[in-house]
Design a protein around this motif. Structure first.
Motif, PDB file in Angstrom:
ATOM      1  N   ALA A   1       0.826  -1.210   0.000  1.00  0.00           N
ATOM      2  CA  ALA A   1       0.000   0.000   0.000  1.00  0.00           C
ATOM      3  C   ALA A   1       0.861   1.261   0.000  1.00  0.00           C
ATOM      4  CB  ALA A   1      -0.937  -0.008   1.207  1.00  0.00           C
ATOM      5  N   LEU A   2       1.941   1.256   0.766  1.00  0.00           N
ATOM      6  CA  LEU A   2       2.833   2.417   0.805  1.00  0.00           C
ATOM      7  C   LEU A   2       3.533   2.616  -0.533  1.00  0.00           C
ATOM      8  CD1 LEU A   2       4.305   1.891   4.369  1.00  0.00           C
ATOM      9  CD2 LEU A   2       3.025   3.908   3.630  1.00  0.00           C
ATOM     10  N   LEU A   3       4.011   1.536  -1.136  1.00  0.00           N
ATOM     11  CA  LEU A   3       4.655   1.659  -2.437  1.00  0.00           C
ATOM     12  C   LEU A   3       3.675   2.131  -3.510  1.00  0.00           C
ATOM     13  CD1 LEU A   3       6.979  -1.483  -2.523  1.00  0.00           C
ATOM     14  CD2 LEU A   3       7.679   0.915  -2.408  1.00  0.00           C
ATOM     15  N   GLU A   4       2.464   1.641  -3.457  1.00  0.00           N
ATOM     16  CA  GLU A   4       1.455   2.040  -4.440  1.00  0.00           C
ATOM     17  C   GLU A   4       1.218   3.548  -4.376  1.00  0.00           C
ATOM     18  OE1 GLU A   4      -1.232   1.770  -7.506  1.00  0.00           O
ATOM     19  OE2 GLU A   4       0.083   0.194  -6.743  1.00  0.00           O
ATOM     20  N   ARG A   5       1.241   4.108  -3.188  1.00  0.00           N
ATOM     21  CA  ARG A   5       1.013   5.548  -3.015  1.00  0.00           C
ATOM     22  C   ARG A   5       2.254   6.364  -3.344  1.00  0.00           C
ATOM     23  NH1 ARG A   5      -1.469   9.787  -3.438  1.00  0.00           N
ATOM     24  NH2 ARG A   5      -2.572  10.854  -1.752  1.00  0.00           N
ATOM     25  N   ALA A   6       3.417   5.784  -3.140  1.00  0.00           N
ATOM     26  CA  ALA A   6       4.642   6.560  -3.257  1.00  0.00           C
ATOM     27  C   ALA A   6       5.295   6.495  -4.634  1.00  0.00           C
ATOM     28  CB  ALA A   6       5.655   6.082  -2.207  1.00  0.00           C
ATOM     29  N   LEU A   7       5.170   5.379  -5.324  1.00  0.00           N
ATOM     30  CA  LEU A   7       5.900   5.178  -6.571  1.00  0.00           C
ATOM     31  C   LEU A   7       5.331   6.016  -7.718  1.00  0.00           C
ATOM     32  CD1 LEU A   7       6.403   1.303  -6.557  1.00  0.00           C
ATOM     33  CD2 LEU A   7       8.204   3.038  -6.350  1.00  0.00           C
ATOM     34  N   PRO A   8       6.196   6.477  -8.610  1.00  0.00           N
ATOM     35  CA  PRO A   8       5.692   7.137  -9.822  1.00  0.00           C
ATOM     36  C   PRO A   8       4.925   6.143 -10.680  1.00  0.00           C
ATOM     37  CG  PRO A   8       8.060   6.750  -9.970  1.00  0.00           C
ATOM     38  CD  PRO A   8       7.668   6.424  -8.568  1.00  0.00           C
ATOM     39  N   GLN A   9       3.914   6.619 -11.356  1.00  0.00           N
ATOM     40  CA  GLN A   9       3.074   5.740 -12.156  1.00  0.00           C
ATOM     41  C   GLN A   9       3.715   5.372 -13.485  1.00  0.00           C
ATOM     42  OE1 GLN A   9       0.197   4.323 -10.998  1.00  0.00           O
ATOM     43  NE2 GLN A   9       0.885   5.311  -9.096  1.00  0.00           N
ATOM     44  N   ALA A  10       4.591   6.221 -13.984  1.00  0.00           N
ATOM     45  CA  ALA A  10       5.236   5.950 -15.275  1.00  0.00           C
ATOM     46  C   ALA A  10       6.722   5.690 -15.027  1.00  0.00           C
ATOM     47  CB  ALA A  10       5.019   7.126 -16.215  1.00  0.00           C
ATOM     48  N   GLU A  11       7.559   6.047 -15.998  1.00  0.00           N
ATOM     49  CA  GLU A  11       8.993   5.873 -15.821  1.00  0.00           C
ATOM     50  C   GLU A  11       9.479   6.729 -14.657  1.00  0.00           C
ATOM     51  OE1 GLU A  11      11.024   6.750 -19.405  1.00  0.00           O
ATOM     52  OE2 GLU A  11      10.118   5.091 -20.536  1.00  0.00           O
ATOM     53  N   GLY A  12      10.491   6.234 -13.978  1.00  0.00           N
ATOM     54  CA  GLY A  12      11.014   7.012 -12.868  1.00  0.00           C
ATOM     55  C   GLY A  12      12.224   6.361 -12.245  1.00  0.00           C
ATOM     56  N   ARG A  13      12.841   7.119 -11.327  1.00  0.00           N
ATOM     57  CA  ARG A  13      14.033   6.662 -10.619  1.00  0.00           C
ATOM     58  C   ARG A  13      13.750   6.662  -9.124  1.00  0.00           C
ATOM     59  NH1 ARG A  13      19.199   7.600 -12.104  1.00  0.00           N
ATOM     60  NH2 ARG A  13      19.480   9.248 -10.547  1.00  0.00           N
TER      61      ARG A  13
END
Length: 250
Positions: free
Chosen positions: A27-39
């Protein structure tokens, strides 16, 4: 048996080195991660479990981790290869506080590693220095859920309560957009897993020169938890965005 090896064995059944279950991590990663390309950067990554899960969930991501433990990074390399994400993961063997990168990151993670920077405030400052515009920070920090015993205070040093911890984060110029307070079940499961894994290893390897030390450590750490900090220790994760300077235009 050195501390790195003890930690590696203790976390065999709980690869996330913090009191969070899989649903909470996801749940935390889903909220924190960029939805497209990212670093993504993890400061104090250990075995890089947060990064491995992030890379598995987003095939367009690239990640970097920083840690001082050779054993943990070796384990992270092996796990990345096994999971087929090694081409998108770079690991750096150095102090997290000394890490410099020429490019910013869309997400900076530091969960349970604020000691590497000397506390919560310098950890947030370091994360800000690595953050790209529009980026987010995922940070995990301990707090006192209630007044600790003298023994617990000696073990963990100064910690704030939950409200004060969040207030300090906000005062540093951050806005929480998601948070997770570890439940009693998560806290207990983490401790049982760590010291149970270490004790099991000792019992399974009775002729190993380190077995007696491992069993002694497992018993001592379990006792510290049950008799010392179990009823007062808490753990908080926050997903943060920098707070902009807003003006009220009329």
């Amino acid at each position: 048996m050195n501390r790195e090896r003890i930690s590696g064995i203790a976390h065999t059944q709980h690869p996330i080195k913090a009191p969070l279950d899989d649903d909470s991590v996801n749940a935390l990663l889903e909220r924190a991660l960029p939805q497209a390309e990212g670093r993504v950067l993890d400061l104090g990554c250990g075995t890089a479990e947060w990064l491995l899960r992030a890379l598995a969930s987003r095939t367009s991501l690239h990640a970097e981790g920083v840690d001082v433990s050779t054993e943990a990074l070796d384990q992270a390399h092996r796990a990345a290869s096994e999971r087929g994400v090694d081409e998108r993961l770079v690991l750096h063997h150095q102090e997290a506080a000394d890490f410099i990168s020429p490019r910013p990151y869309d997400l900076v993670i530091s969960v349970g590693a604020t000691h590497a920077f000397g506390g919560l405030r310098p950890t947030l400052a370091a994360a800000r220095g690595h953050l790209a515009p529009g980026g987010r920070v995922l940070i995990g920090e301990s707090y006192w859920d209630r007044a600790p015993s003298p023994a617990a205070a000696d073990m963990f040093g100064h910690l704030d309560d939950l409200a004060t911890t969040v207030d300090r984060v906000v005062a540093e110029g951050w806005t929480p957009i998601q948070g997770h307070v570890s439940s009693r079940g998560e806290l207990d499961a983490y401790e049982w897993a760590c010291w149970g894994s270490l004790a099991s290893w000792a019992l399974d390897h009775p002729t190993d020169p380190a077995a007696a030390r491992a069993l002694e450590t497992a018993n001592a750490r379990r006792s510290d938890w049950l008799h010392g900090y179990r009823n007062s220790f808490g753990f908080l994760c926050l997903v943060l965005r920098p707070t902009p300077v807003l003006t009220d235009k009329k």
